[in-house]
Design a protein around this motif. Sequence first.
Motif, PDB file in Angstrom:
ATOM      1  N   SER A   1      -0.954   7.230  -4.754  1.00 62.86           N
ATOM      2  CA  SER A   1       0.491   7.053  -4.679  1.00 62.86           C
ATOM      3  C   SER A   1       0.890   5.968  -5.671  1.00 62.86           C
ATOM      4  O   SER A   1       0.244   4.922  -5.746  1.00 62.86           O
ATOM      5  CB  SER A   1       0.888   6.638  -3.258  1.00 62.86           C
ATOM      6  OG  SER A   1       2.204   6.166  -3.218  1.00 62.86           O
ATOM      7  N   ILE A   2       1.943   6.214  -6.433  1.00 59.36           N
ATOM      8  CA  ILE A   2       2.366   5.242  -7.439  1.00 59.36           C
ATOM      9  C   ILE A   2       3.793   4.780  -7.153  1.00 59.36           C
ATOM     10  O   ILE A   2       4.732   5.582  -7.145  1.00 59.36           O
ATOM     11  CB  ILE A   2       2.291   5.839  -8.863  1.00 59.36           C
ATOM     12  CG1 ILE A   2       0.844   6.218  -9.201  1.00 59.36           C
ATOM     13  CG2 ILE A   2       2.825   4.838  -9.883  1.00 59.36           C
ATOM     14  CD1 ILE A   2       0.684   6.883 -10.542  1.00 59.36           C
ATOM     15  N   LYS A   3       3.930   3.469  -6.913  1.00 62.82           N
ATOM     16  CA  LYS A   3       5.247   2.872  -6.715  1.00 62.82           C
ATOM     17  C   LYS A   3       5.740   2.387  -8.068  1.00 62.82           C
ATOM     18  O   LYS A   3       5.049   1.630  -8.754  1.00 62.82           O
ATOM     19  CB  LYS A   3       5.153   1.714  -5.727  1.00 62.82           C
ATOM     20  CG  LYS A   3       6.458   0.951  -5.518  1.00 62.82           C
ATOM     21  CD  LYS A   3       6.338  -0.075  -4.400  1.00 62.82           C
ATOM     22  CE  LYS A   3       5.353  -1.166  -4.739  1.00 62.82           C
ATOM     23  NZ  LYS A   3       5.275  -2.202  -3.685  1.00 62.82           N
ATOM     24  N   SER A   4       6.916   2.842  -8.457  1.00 66.99           N
ATOM     25  CA  SER A   4       7.419   2.471  -9.779  1.00 66.99           C
ATOM     26  C   SER A   4       8.930   2.398  -9.797  1.00 66.99           C
ATOM     27  O   SER A   4       9.617   3.206  -9.165  1.00 66.99           O
ATOM     28  CB  SER A   4       6.953   3.487 -10.829  1.00 66.99           C
ATOM     29  OG  SER A   4       7.454   3.160 -12.116  1.00 66.99           O
ATOM     30  N   GLU A   5       9.438   1.415 -10.515  1.00 66.71           N
ATOM     31  CA  GLU A   5      10.857   1.400 -10.829  1.00 66.71           C
ATOM     32  C   GLU A   5      11.110   2.467 -11.895  1.00 66.71           C
ATOM     33  O   GLU A   5      10.170   2.912 -12.565  1.00 66.71           O
ATOM     34  CB  GLU A   5      11.261   0.026 -11.380  1.00 66.71           C
ATOM     35  CG  GLU A   5      11.154  -1.100 -10.372  1.00 66.71           C
ATOM     36  CD  GLU A   5      11.514  -2.442 -10.979  1.00 66.71           C
ATOM     37  OE1 GLU A   5      12.523  -3.037 -10.544  1.00 66.71           O
ATOM     38  OE2 GLU A   5      10.783  -2.892 -11.886  1.00 66.71           O
TER      39      GLU A   5
ATOM     40  N   ASP B   1       3.294  -0.609  -9.051  1.00 69.03           N
ATOM     41  CA  ASP B   1       1.840  -0.635  -8.934  1.00 69.03           C
ATOM     42  C   ASP B   1       1.245  -0.897 -10.304  1.00 69.03           C
ATOM     43  O   ASP B   1       1.583  -0.229 -11.284  1.00 69.03           O
ATOM     44  CB  ASP B   1       1.322   0.707  -8.396  1.00 69.03           C
ATOM     45  CG  ASP B   1       1.618   0.876  -6.916  1.00 69.03           C
ATOM     46  OD1 ASP B   1       1.791  -0.145  -6.234  1.00 69.03           O
ATOM     47  OD2 ASP B   1       1.672   2.025  -6.442  1.00 69.03           O
ATOM     48  N   VAL B   2       0.367  -1.881 -10.365  1.00 74.42           N
ATOM     49  CA  VAL B   2      -0.313  -2.218 -11.617  1.00 74.42           C
ATOM     50  C   VAL B   2      -1.815  -2.137 -11.390  1.00 74.42           C
ATOM     51  O   VAL B   2      -2.291  -2.295 -10.263  1.00 74.42           O
ATOM     52  CB  VAL B   2       0.093  -3.626 -12.105  1.00 74.42           C
ATOM     53  CG1 VAL B   2       1.562  -3.643 -12.500  1.00 74.42           C
ATOM     54  CG2 VAL B   2      -0.181  -4.680 -11.042  1.00 74.42           C
TER      55      VAL B   2
ATOM     56  N   LEU C   1       0.831  -1.209   0.000  1.00 75.19           N
ATOM     57  CA  LEU C   1       0.000   0.000   0.000  1.00 75.19           C
ATOM     58  C   LEU C   1       0.862   1.254   0.000  1.00 75.19           C
ATOM     59  O   LEU C   1       0.381   2.355   0.260  1.00 75.19           O
ATOM     60  CB  LEU C   1      -0.925  -0.007   1.224  1.00 75.19           C
ATOM     61  CG  LEU C   1      -1.857  -1.223   1.305  1.00 75.19           C
ATOM     62  CD1 LEU C   1      -2.496  -1.314   2.682  1.00 75.19           C
ATOM     63  CD2 LEU C   1      -2.932  -1.145   0.233  1.00 75.19           C
ATOM     64  N   ASN C   2       2.164   1.061  -0.278  1.00 76.02           N
ATOM     65  CA  ASN C   2       3.131   2.159  -0.331  1.00 76.02           C
ATOM     66  C   ASN C   2       3.309   2.845   1.018  1.00 76.02           C
ATOM     67  O   ASN C   2       3.552   4.048   1.098  1.00 76.02           O
ATOM     68  CB  ASN C   2       2.762   3.165  -1.422  1.00 76.02           C
ATOM     69  CG  ASN C   2       2.758   2.535  -2.797  1.00 76.02           C
ATOM     70  OD1 ASN C   2       3.210   1.405  -2.971  1.00 76.02           O
ATOM     71  ND2 ASN C   2       2.240   3.244  -3.785  1.00 76.02           N
ATOM     72  N   LEU C   3       3.173   2.053   2.084  1.00 78.63           N
ATOM     73  CA  LEU C   3       3.490   2.502   3.441  1.00 78.63           C
ATOM     74  C   LEU C   3       4.841   1.917   3.849  1.00 78.63           C
ATOM     75  O   LEU C   3       5.267   0.880   3.327  1.00 78.63           O
ATOM     76  CB  LEU C   3       2.426   2.017   4.429  1.00 78.63           C
ATOM     77  CG  LEU C   3       1.040   2.660   4.400  1.00 78.63           C
ATOM     78  CD1 LEU C   3       0.057   1.808   5.196  1.00 78.63           C
ATOM     79  CD2 LEU C   3       1.081   4.081   4.953  1.00 78.63           C
ATOM     80  N   LYS C   4       5.501   2.546   4.815  1.00 77.14           N
ATOM     81  CA  LYS C   4       6.701   1.956   5.398  1.00 77.14           C
ATOM     82  C   LYS C   4       6.274   0.746   6.218  1.00 77.14           C
ATOM     83  O   LYS C   4       5.215   0.752   6.855  1.00 77.14           O
ATOM     84  CB  LYS C   4       7.416   2.967   6.292  1.00 77.14           C
ATOM     85  CG  LYS C   4       7.902   4.208   5.559  1.00 77.14           C
ATOM     86  CD  LYS C   4       8.456   5.227   6.543  1.00 77.14           C
ATOM     87  CE  LYS C   4       8.842   6.514   5.833  1.00 77.14           C
ATOM     88  NZ  LYS C   4       9.287   7.567   6.798  1.00 77.14           N
TER      89      LYS C   4
ATOM     90  N   GLN D   1      -5.470   1.129  -6.816  1.00 81.94           N
ATOM     91  CA  GLN D   1      -4.747   2.352  -6.485  1.00 81.94           C
ATOM     92  C   GLN D   1      -4.566   2.445  -4.967  1.00 81.94           C
ATOM     93  O   GLN D   1      -5.427   2.003  -4.206  1.00 81.94           O
ATOM     94  CB  GLN D   1      -5.512   3.579  -6.993  1.00 81.94           C
ATOM     95  CG  GLN D   1      -5.592   3.664  -8.513  1.00 81.94           C
ATOM     96  CD  GLN D   1      -6.440   4.826  -8.985  1.00 81.94           C
ATOM     97  OE1 GLN D   1      -7.363   5.262  -8.293  1.00 81.94           O
ATOM     98  NE2 GLN D   1      -6.161   5.317 -10.179  1.00 81.94           N
ATOM     99  N   LYS D   2      -3.445   3.061  -4.533  1.00 78.25           N
ATOM    100  CA  LYS D   2      -3.117   3.127  -3.123  1.00 78.25           C
ATOM    101  C   LYS D   2      -3.066   4.582  -2.649  1.00 78.25           C
ATOM    102  O   LYS D   2      -2.515   5.448  -3.328  1.00 78.25           O
ATOM    103  CB  LYS D   2      -1.743   2.472  -2.862  1.00 78.25           C
ATOM    104  CG  LYS D   2      -1.708   0.957  -3.114  1.00 78.25           C
ATOM    105  CD  LYS D   2      -1.558   0.605  -4.568  1.00 78.25           C
ATOM    106  CE  LYS D   2      -1.522  -0.888  -4.802  1.00 78.25           C
ATOM    107  NZ  LYS D   2      -0.202  -1.448  -4.599  1.00 78.25           N
TER     108      LYS D   2
END
Length: 511
Positions: free
Chosen positions: A343-347, A422-423, A294-297, A313-314
Amino acid sequence: MHKATRYALGLLAAAAIATASDVIQLKKDTFDDFVKSNDLVLAEFFAPWCGHCKALAPEYEEAATQLKEKNIKLVKVDCTEETDLCQAHGVEGYPTLKVFRGLDNVSPYKGQRKAASIASYMIKQSLPAVSDVTKANLEEFKKADKVVLVAYLDAEDKANLEVFTKVAEKLRDDYPFGASTDAALAEAEGVKAPAIVLYKDFDEGKATFSEKFEAAAIQKFAKTAATPLIGEVGPETYAGYMSAGIPLAYIFAETPEERKELSDKLKPIAKAHRGVVNFGTIDAKAYGAHAGNLNLKTDKFPAFAIQEVNKNQKFPFDQDKEITYESIKAFVDDFVAGKIEPSIKSEPIPEKQEGPVTVVVAKSYDEIVLDDTKDVLIEFYAPWCGHCKSLAPKYDELGSLYAKSEFKDKVVIAKVDATANDVPDEIQGFPTIKLYPAGAKDKPVTYQGSRTVEDLIKFVAENGKHKASISAKADETSSSSSSTATATETATEAAAETQTEEAKEADHDEL
């Protein structure tokens, strides 16, 4: 009796007790007759080396014992010994669970793999779509499950009974449904026909539906009223929250006391947004790693986040801020009003595509996968996944074949690390392979076949807009792999998968 003889008999008796099982193991020559002679059977198709099968085993045994008195039979089939039987029933992975009402009426088991869930699911399967409820059996019916629905109708009201029955047939896997035409019973329950009462063993105990009987309205009522105001997110409830189709707000905390304190504090917010946002507490000690999804620590709790489950989505709440009623109310209100960006997690986007398979990241997903001019086959993988590693050389070969073909500008073979990006889709397992056809990006097709180059080409050709059929390179690897049945992934692959799964789960439990 000689002491040694008594000792030996004692050991035999103890062994018999230890190995006693209410799960019946069937073989090819006993399976059909057993299924024909029992009204309702749950069958598990398994492999001894399968890690998930080992985890299921004690839960399956416990469920079998619980269901024994109801004459609902649980059986198992070892697919390493009964290959033909498993292939005949379309087994493509382990464990596979199927519900049999005779040999011609078979459906997949859709419940969770916990004893209580298995028992609950099978009891609902044993009931008619709508049970006849009377004054004599109402109290017993209320206890049939955590949630039951009873329609109170006039005896001549066939139209509303038909609507209710259609809903019951659609949701029978979720809840038991009953109907009563006893006006006095309806009055005693505080309603007047036509009405539906949803009884539950949590929150306020029951909820009433007294609107016009329309299937969509009844389904929405059932889903909303059956969801706890603030439930608990865990292995048995996660899939239900995901399938509910509305956003889920997670309250992470490490102790039961802290979860209760936060739950009590945020309950008015959950009540204000009931049916719009689901709320659930989650054990941060057991499932803290899920915070990362969820893009949390994952090392700072308590924490709060909302997941838009339909789009995956997060929306993480700032972990540097204190979780208070005021701060969370403002956050949830803004989310519902559409004022918060996900929030979007991406390489990083690759500077250059190297290799035959196009590497996709979250920031390039729409540009590549949703390119409406191209058929895009994409693999969602995890770095630790043994089956993904086994697939890699075949998938690279597939990419090379299309890159050298006449369809090189019309078909894209792609992959994305779904643990680092994130997909849009909620991916349930790895590898997951989907085709996004040109001109129909809103209708992706999930690949279910064997993981061979030939079968993947056939899948792209049959489901893509460009009908891109090409010749596979007939090398030794692809030829041998094409003759291997999907249901019997090699023991080497399976062992690798089990080891990586077990290593992964050593750090945390999976939802």
